[in-house]
Design an enzyme around this catalytic site. Sequence first.
Site, PDB file in Angstrom:
ATOM      1  N   GLY A  48     -69.012   3.993  39.668  1.00  0.00           N
ATOM      2  CA  GLY A  48     -70.043   2.549  39.977  1.00  0.00           C
ATOM      3  C   GLY A  48     -69.647   1.804  39.753  1.00  0.00           C
ATOM      4  O   GLY A  48     -68.392   0.863  38.098  1.00  0.00           O
ATOM      5  N   ASN A 127     -76.949   8.833  31.999  1.00  0.00           N
ATOM      6  CA  ASN A 127     -75.701   9.019  33.852  1.00  0.00           C
ATOM      7  C   ASN A 127     -76.498  10.496  33.665  1.00  0.00           C
ATOM      8  O   ASN A 127     -75.944  11.564  33.309  1.00  0.00           O
ATOM      9  CB  ASN A 127     -74.293   9.416  33.429  1.00  0.00           C
ATOM     10  CG  ASN A 127     -73.573  10.485  34.522  1.00  0.00           C
ATOM     11  OD1 ASN A 127     -72.327  10.870  34.662  1.00  0.00           O
ATOM     12  ND2 ASN A 127     -73.648   9.611  35.298  1.00  0.00           N
ATOM     13  N   TYR A 267     -64.449  15.482  43.613  1.00  0.00           N
ATOM     14  CA  TYR A 267     -64.508  14.587  44.345  1.00  0.00           C
ATOM     15  C   TYR A 267     -64.985  13.356  43.462  1.00  0.00           C
ATOM     16  O   TYR A 267     -64.125  12.083  43.314  1.00  0.00           O
ATOM     17  CB  TYR A 267     -65.564  14.101  45.827  1.00  0.00           C
ATOM     18  CG  TYR A 267     -65.587  12.541  46.073  1.00  0.00           C
ATOM     19  CD1 TYR A 267     -64.647  12.040  46.737  1.00  0.00           C
ATOM     20  CD2 TYR A 267     -66.948  12.093  45.619  1.00  0.00           C
ATOM     21  CE1 TYR A 267     -65.003  11.049  46.895  1.00  0.00           C
ATOM     22  CE2 TYR A 267     -66.882  10.760  46.465  1.00  0.00           C
ATOM     23  CZ  TYR A 267     -65.621  10.040  46.826  1.00  0.00           C
ATOM     24  OH  TYR A 267     -66.000   8.885  47.653  1.00  0.00           O
TER      25      TYR A 267
END
Length: 491
Positions: A48, A127, A267
Amino acid sequence: MRDLDKPFLSHPFDDDKLKEECGVFGVIGVTDAANFVALGLHALQHRGQEAGGIVTHDPEQGFNSARRFGYVRDNFTSADVMATLPGPIGIGHVRYSTAGSKGNTAIRDVQPFFGEFAMGGAAIAHNGNIVNAEELRRELIGRGSIVQSSSDSECIIHLMARSYQKTIPERMKDALRRVEGAFSVVAMTRTKLIGVRDPLGVRPLVLGKVGDGWALSSETCALDIIGAEFVREIEPGEMVVITAAGVESFHPFEQRPSRPCIFEHVYFSRPDSILGGRSVYETREAIGRELAKEAPVEADLVCPVPDSGTPAAIGFSLQSGIPYAMGIIRNQYMGRTFIEPTEQIRNMGVRLKLNVNRALIRGKRVILVDDSVVRGTTSRKIKEMILDAGAAEVHFRIASPPTAWPCFYGVDTPQREKLLAATMSEEEMCHHLGVDSLKFISLDGLYRAVGEAEGRNPKCPRYCDACFSGDYPVKPTDVVNAGRLTLKENA
Ligand code: SF4
């Protein structure tokens, strides 16, 4: 964490990747906790980049917080700011905004959120994504809650305020039992650091030991930066309450088979993190090897699309025996601010970030390995750059299965119709991208690479893979109720 009033907007630039929306970090039992939190958040910046915040508690000065737009390094390195955050306990949060720019993001949406309760204050950083947040918010507002932000995460604080339990951990348990979806939460009171992971364990959360203190983090790479020892992952459905006396563990939710996010391995997580007991780097290399077995092609070079395609490209090269080469170079210093001012510069798009190593590429049959294809816009541009540089052939090999479904568990995804794989077959995508061949790793191949020798067990999949399969482990209630998504039959 998502903004309820702008659920699925994408970033105007570089919007061709799925984006993890948050990273969380907390520490207790150290001198000047804020410095540790800032370093931890810096290591989690890939999760982020839009904004970040830190809350600390000091026995004499009480709770303090600082929330800022921008990078951790630009905000939480100044002595002035850090001096406002004293104390031996602190938590922090980095967020990626679905709103797309600083101008659209309100500081009120930047976490951690703080609430004052009868038994003292508490701050939380979340999160993930609460899939019934709109429903909960309507109910909370109807019952008199005064909502401050547009973030789904704020619901947790309001649900805690409405609980009749006598301690903050008990109130958190009450609140989180009402919440559906994905959550890894790091919270703090005056004397406690609390970590909770949802029953499916969709988003990661790990525990570390730092001197006489403890740390909680989204990823192990942030433990490394503060010199903490990785102790273990917080289990799916577990709550840990950490005080000077040590770590207490609770399992407040109904037990279910866990379904951690498989895309973290492909990823989202940093390659130097350990996830599910495995090195993320090694898993990505294994994905490349699987891909080379499933989709071989004659070529001269294997090149990664930097940076996330690199370990998979190395694996592909090792398995196939085709030389690995850095055919595309990333401009490491391309900040976002530079590309904001003019449309002309914005239109340069991917060329600002990536440049082709022409001398290497000319006349070669090139295999490009990338982690995913989302809209396909970047893949097309990269193909053009490679052909402009004189490549003889371009073959795409993708280290994840086709992304055909949006994620509702804490990852920013375009609407389904914007996902290339939602509307096209592999062959159609190959034609659309204008490449000589295009192959994605199969879902079974991906499962093999993350250690499931038999591939995916469709009766009891070990991971969340909804963005590939459409098999959502938790119904995305808000979007289904609003008619924004039609689930697959039997899903
Ligand atoms: S839908 Fe995809 S990105 Fe989202 S949690 Fe599941 S596997 Fe991860």
